[in-house]
Scaffold this active site. Sequence first.
Site, PDB file in Angstrom:
ATOM      1  N   GLY A  56       0.837  -1.200   0.000  1.00 15.33           N
ATOM      2  CA  GLY A  56       0.000   0.000   0.000  1.00 15.33           C
ATOM      3  C   GLY A  56       0.864   1.240   0.000  1.00 15.33           C
ATOM      4  O   GLY A  56       2.050   1.174   0.332  1.00 15.33           O
ATOM      5  N   CYS A  87       5.157  -6.227   1.864  1.00 12.64           N
ATOM      6  CA  CYS A  87       5.516  -4.810   1.857  1.00 12.64           C
ATOM      7  C   CYS A  87       4.782  -4.050   2.979  1.00 12.64           C
ATOM      8  O   CYS A  87       5.077  -4.263   4.142  1.00 12.64           O
ATOM      9  CB  CYS A  87       5.256  -4.226   0.465  1.00 12.64           C
ATOM     10  SG  CYS A  87       6.133  -2.690   0.202  1.00 12.64           S
ATOM     11  N   TYR A  88       3.790  -3.220   2.643  1.00 13.40           N
ATOM     12  CA  TYR A  88       3.041  -2.529   3.711  1.00 13.40           C
ATOM     13  C   TYR A  88       2.459  -3.551   4.695  1.00 13.40           C
ATOM     14  O   TYR A  88       2.476  -3.358   5.910  1.00 13.40           O
ATOM     15  CB  TYR A  88       1.915  -1.703   3.075  1.00 13.40           C
ATOM     16  CG  TYR A  88       1.041  -0.966   4.072  1.00 13.40           C
ATOM     17  CD1 TYR A  88       1.395   0.293   4.531  1.00 13.40           C
ATOM     18  CD2 TYR A  88      -0.137  -1.546   4.545  1.00 13.40           C
ATOM     19  CE1 TYR A  88       0.592   0.972   5.441  1.00 13.40           C
ATOM     20  CE2 TYR A  88      -0.948  -0.876   5.449  1.00 13.40           C
ATOM     21  CZ  TYR A  88      -0.579   0.382   5.903  1.00 13.40           C
ATOM     22  OH  TYR A  88      -1.379   1.041   6.793  1.00 13.40           O
ATOM     23  N   HIS A 174       7.999  -8.215  -3.218  1.00 15.14           N
ATOM     24  CA  HIS A 174       6.734  -8.616  -3.852  1.00 15.14           C
ATOM     25  C   HIS A 174       6.873  -9.953  -4.590  1.00 15.14           C
ATOM     26  O   HIS A 174       7.357  -9.985  -5.719  1.00 15.14           O
ATOM     27  CB  HIS A 174       6.295  -7.532  -4.843  1.00 15.14           C
ATOM     28  CG  HIS A 174       5.901  -6.269  -4.171  1.00 15.14           C
ATOM     29  ND1 HIS A 174       4.633  -6.053  -3.686  1.00 15.14           N
ATOM     30  CD2 HIS A 174       6.610  -5.156  -3.861  1.00 15.14           C
ATOM     31  CE1 HIS A 174       4.569  -4.860  -3.126  1.00 15.14           C
ATOM     32  NE2 HIS A 174       5.770  -4.300  -3.216  1.00 15.14           N
ATOM     33  N   GLU A 176       4.528 -11.548  -5.890  1.00 11.67           N
ATOM     34  CA  GLU A 176       3.486 -11.657  -6.916  1.00 11.67           C
ATOM     35  C   GLU A 176       3.921 -11.123  -8.278  1.00 11.67           C
ATOM     36  O   GLU A 176       3.273 -11.401  -9.282  1.00 11.67           O
ATOM     37  CB  GLU A 176       2.200 -10.944  -6.451  1.00 11.67           C
ATOM     38  CG  GLU A 176       2.268  -9.418  -6.352  1.00 11.67           C
ATOM     39  CD  GLU A 176       2.878  -8.902  -5.041  1.00 11.67           C
ATOM     40  OE1 GLU A 176       3.619  -9.660  -4.398  1.00 11.67           O
ATOM     41  OE2 GLU A 176       2.630  -7.732  -4.692  1.00 11.67           O
ATOM     42  N   VAL A 231     -14.008 -11.736 -27.350  1.00  8.15           N
ATOM     43  CA  VAL A 231     -14.061 -12.945 -26.528  1.00  8.15           C
ATOM     44  C   VAL A 231     -14.947 -12.761 -25.288  1.00  8.15           C
ATOM     45  O   VAL A 231     -15.701 -13.674 -24.927  1.00  8.15           O
ATOM     46  CB  VAL A 231     -12.627 -13.452 -26.189  1.00  8.15           C
ATOM     47  CG1 VAL A 231     -11.883 -12.487 -25.297  1.00  8.15           C
ATOM     48  CG2 VAL A 231     -12.668 -14.822 -25.559  1.00  8.15           C
ATOM     49  N   ASP A 232     -14.917 -11.594 -24.657  1.00 10.63           N
ATOM     50  CA  ASP A 232     -15.681 -11.428 -23.412  1.00 10.63           C
ATOM     51  C   ASP A 232     -17.191 -11.541 -23.639  1.00 10.63           C
ATOM     52  O   ASP A 232     -17.872 -12.316 -22.966  1.00 10.63           O
ATOM     53  CB  ASP A 232     -15.372 -10.067 -22.750  1.00 10.63           C
ATOM     54  CG  ASP A 232     -13.910  -9.916 -22.393  1.00 10.63           C
ATOM     55  OD1 ASP A 232     -13.192 -10.931 -22.397  1.00 10.63           O
ATOM     56  OD2 ASP A 232     -13.477  -8.783 -22.125  1.00 10.63           O
ATOM     57  N   THR A 234     -18.724 -12.803 -26.140  1.00  9.74           N
ATOM     58  CA  THR A 234     -19.090 -14.112 -26.688  1.00  9.74           C
ATOM     59  C   THR A 234     -19.189 -15.151 -25.574  1.00  9.74           C
ATOM     60  O   THR A 234     -20.161 -15.904 -25.486  1.00  9.74           O
ATOM     61  CB  THR A 234     -18.036 -14.568 -27.732  1.00  9.74           C
ATOM     62  OG1 THR A 234     -17.951 -13.572 -28.737  1.00  9.74           O
ATOM     63  CG2 THR A 234     -18.404 -15.896 -28.351  1.00  9.74           C
ATOM     64  N   LYS A 377      -8.742 -11.802 -17.731  1.00  6.17           N
ATOM     65  CA  LYS A 377      -8.825 -12.108 -19.165  1.00  6.17           C
ATOM     66  C   LYS A 377      -8.366 -13.532 -19.495  1.00  6.17           C
ATOM     67  O   LYS A 377      -9.004 -14.241 -20.268  1.00  6.17           O
ATOM     68  CB  LYS A 377      -7.956 -11.101 -19.933  1.00  6.17           C
ATOM     69  CG  LYS A 377      -8.162 -11.133 -21.425  1.00  6.17           C
ATOM     70  CD  LYS A 377      -9.359 -10.310 -21.808  1.00  6.17           C
ATOM     71  CE  LYS A 377      -9.580 -10.234 -23.284  1.00  6.17           C
ATOM     72  NZ  LYS A 377     -10.684  -9.318 -23.595  1.00  6.17           N
TER      73      LYS A 377
END
Length: 521
Positions: A56, A87-88, A174, A176, A231-232, A234, A377
């Site tokens: 954060g 981190c934070y 991090h 991630e 794609v979304d 559909t 996505k």
Amino acid sequence: MKNLNIVAVIDFGGQYTHLIARRVRELGVRSEIFSWNVTPKELESQHVKAIIFSGGPNSVNDIGAPKVSKETMSFLETHHIPILGLCYGHQLLSQYYGGKVQQGDQKEYGHTIIEIKYRDQLFKGFPPTNKVWMSHGDKVVALPAGFRISASSENCEIAAFECTEKQIYGLQFHPEVVHTENGQKLLSNFIFNIAKLKKNWSMEDYIDQQIEAIKAQVGDNRVIIGVSGGVDSTVAAILLHKSIGDKLHCVFVDHGFMRKNEPEQVERFFKTELKFTHFYRINAQEEFLSALKGISDPEEKRKIVARKFIEVFERIEKELEKKYGSFGFLAQGTIYPDRIESAQPSKTAAKIKSHHNVALPEKMKLKIVEPLKELYKDEVRAVGRLLKVPEELIERHPFPGPGLSIRILGEITQEKLDTLKEVDAIFIEELKQRGEYKNYWQSFAVLLPVKSVGVMGDSRTYEWTVVLRSVDSVDAMTADWSKIPYETLGFISNRIVNEVKKVNRVVYDITSKPPATIEWE
Ligand code: XMP
């Protein structure tokens, strides 16, 4: 979607919060994001079995800095829920348990090597040193009693700590982000070895759960959805159709700015392959073109297209209601990042472009159903594959709502549209044939309102200039121009000037975003 044990990511406003949730899901475990003021009741009702505190922008020493309440912390302790602070989050844990956090002598941003001291818990299976990604100003300078330092870097002695008894872990870096080596292994150690969670998140389960959830949400109501061939929308339409069958009505507004043959492909796919009874292709090409007559300003073009789109969609909705009765719901292919971006508009961010496709629900009076709203996505693509959506559609490069209308600079005419469609089709066809299409994030052509002199045979030509644009990106926020081989570019250019009558010059755009944007308008 009930009774699935989850990893809760507590959001302290960090830029990577969503990435954390996404990484956990990639490991096959359900993960949800909660605000920092989450209550024990919420955590309990969601079957939270492990917690990750995000990073954060604040300092834990700031007045009013976001902090998890004492009640929530004691709930976690009583229920032996392991916590990983990043981190934070790492600083907050240290402060809560009696450690000390101070502003560092210098901010640290970028790659750092950590030396790992204990390799039996979070760092199980790690080499003695590991490259990690740091991004912080403050740091933990004194540990709480009963905690030990598990990794250090040159600038940060307490780069990682742990209290195995309480199952509390902190990382100043991090895991991630991809720049941290073995970051995913670290999260996996936390989730599977420490929190002892089992895999429970798969796209197959998601499909079954969503089909049930849609039924429960919409009941006997009719649902209308706008599809674009992307794609979304559909995948959303197919899920809805599986759930409520012919109570779904699909409206495809063909504004005339799609790529060559695309409207026909979309229509064929929905009508012939998916056998949707209520699929309507609305041929509104002339209507859009005449609304844009004489307009050159990019923002004005975007606004007109968006307005026209809503107008046509609402008109069709009314016509359908006359025939079939009213609709209870408007379905949307909104995905997780769309919600986040529109929920947190930055106050200071300047408006760069008016994106078309966020305006629809605001204008409509229907209730909204969004079957993909929890997915990223790549997860939508995975669902699409399971639903047997053709690979060509799934892998198709992103395409803006206003389509080719914002790729013809200056006034749009039918002739320019036809020209650009041909150019774009050659570009994409060549990339696909050479197996290069998948290497690039988005590739397309732009028609400039610029004529130049050329020579063909023995004659002088004076024709349009087109731009080829191809970019590499992850999320469209930043992008670099694709390093398409010269040979490919040369061949494509040659084909374009030979096959497209109105074009005699092809240029390649080598600007990154920023400072340019991906589209030209
Ligand atoms: P820019 O040009 O802003 O584009 O760098 C970033 C990404 O967004 C796409 N784009 C749009 N997508 N409606 C959309 O659905 C729009 O109005 C729109 N405008 C740009 C663009 O193609 C790129 O992928």
